[in-house]
Design a protein around this motif. Structure first.
Motif, mmCIF file in Angstrom:
data_model
loop_
_atom_site.group_PDB
_atom_site.id
_atom_site.type_symbol
_atom_site.label_atom_id
_atom_site.label_comp_id
_atom_site.label_asym_id
_atom_site.label_seq_id
_atom_site.Cartn_x
_atom_site.Cartn_y
_atom_site.Cartn_z
ATOM 1 N N LEU A 64 -41.785 -7.632 -1.749
ATOM 2 C CA LEU A 64 -40.924 -8.615 -1.095
ATOM 3 C C LEU A 64 -41.294 -8.936 0.352
ATOM 4 N N LYS A 65 -41.231 -10.159 0.700
ATOM 5 C CA LYS A 65 -41.367 -10.677 2.061
ATOM 6 C C LYS A 65 -42.663 -10.300 2.754
ATOM 7 N N GLY A 66 -43.696 -9.945 2.018
ATOM 8 C CA GLY A 66 -45.001 -9.725 2.619
ATOM 9 C C GLY A 66 -45.105 -8.434 3.408
ATOM 10 N N PHE A 67 -46.253 -8.250 4.016
ATOM 11 C CA PHE A 67 -46.504 -7.058 4.808
ATOM 12 C C PHE A 67 -46.098 -7.311 6.252
ATOM 13 N N PRO A 68 -45.456 -6.354 6.909
ATOM 14 C CA PRO A 68 -45.193 -6.532 8.337
ATOM 15 C C PRO A 68 -46.491 -6.329 9.123
ATOM 16 N N LEU A 69 -46.755 -7.200 10.061
ATOM 17 C CA LEU A 69 -47.948 -7.052 10.888
ATOM 18 C C LEU A 69 -47.756 -5.873 11.830
ATOM 19 N N VAL A 70 -48.783 -5.086 11.994
ATOM 20 C CA VAL A 70 -48.691 -3.872 12.794
ATOM 21 C C VAL A 70 -48.559 -4.219 14.274
ATOM 22 N N ASN A 71 -49.460 -5.042 14.786
ATOM 23 C CA ASN A 71 -49.417 -5.440 16.192
ATOM 24 C C ASN A 71 -49.053 -6.914 16.288
ATOM 25 N N ARG A 72 -47.851 -7.251 15.856
ATOM 26 C CA ARG A 72 -47.419 -8.647 15.833
ATOM 27 C C ARG A 72 -47.191 -9.158 17.245
ATOM 28 N N LYS A 73 -47.650 -10.396 17.514
ATOM 29 C CA LYS A 73 -47.436 -11.002 18.820
ATOM 30 C C LYS A 73 -46.044 -11.622 18.830
#
Length: 147
Positions: A64-73
């Protein structure tokens, strides 16, 4: 003519393998599947994605809802229409917007979005610009500077 040029005559057909029909057929006894094991058994082979009982990849990854980006801007965003209230030829930064009262809090670096109209020339210093925001600022006689 060479050996690699030799091909069967057009329209000719090669007979299929007759598996498990004795030694004379060429694929007798084990029918070319080796001695024992999962792949030597009758019936269909394992389904695609089967990993021998280990939890398969498609069940290991998050759903669900994709992967969370680790170092998201994370940006503090503001539209071009909000900048129209500023005086002409002023320098726009994250700090100057806070002082002017246009922004109250900052979540990260500044990003300018292109919603609305701008008729005042401004020098905008931000971390990112959308394409429409850049064209509107430059069309009003201002300049965009990425910091």
């Amino acid at each position: 003519m060479r050996l690699n040029d030799v091909r069967p005559q057009k329209g000719s057909k090669k007979r299929g393998r007759r598996l498990g029909r004795g030694v004379a057929a060429g694929q007798g006894a084990s029918a070319g599947k080796g001695m024992r094991g999962q792949n030597a058994r009758s019936g269909s082979s394992t389904r695609p994605g089967f990993e021998g009982g280990q939890q398969p990849l498609y069940r290991r990854i998050p759903k669900l809802k994709g992967f969370p980006l680790v170092n998201r801007k994370i940006y503090t965003t503001i539209n071009v229409e909000k900048l129209a209230a500023l005086p002409p030829n002023s320098e726009v930064t994250l700090d100057s917007l806070k002082e002017a009262g246009i922004l109250t809090a900052s979540k990260g670096s500044l990003k300018i979005l292109g919603n609305g109209e701008l008729s005042v020339p401004l020098t905008v210093k931000a971390a990112a610009f959308t394409g429409t925001a850049r064209t509107k600022i430059e069309a009003a006689g201002g300049s965009c500077e990425v910091i």
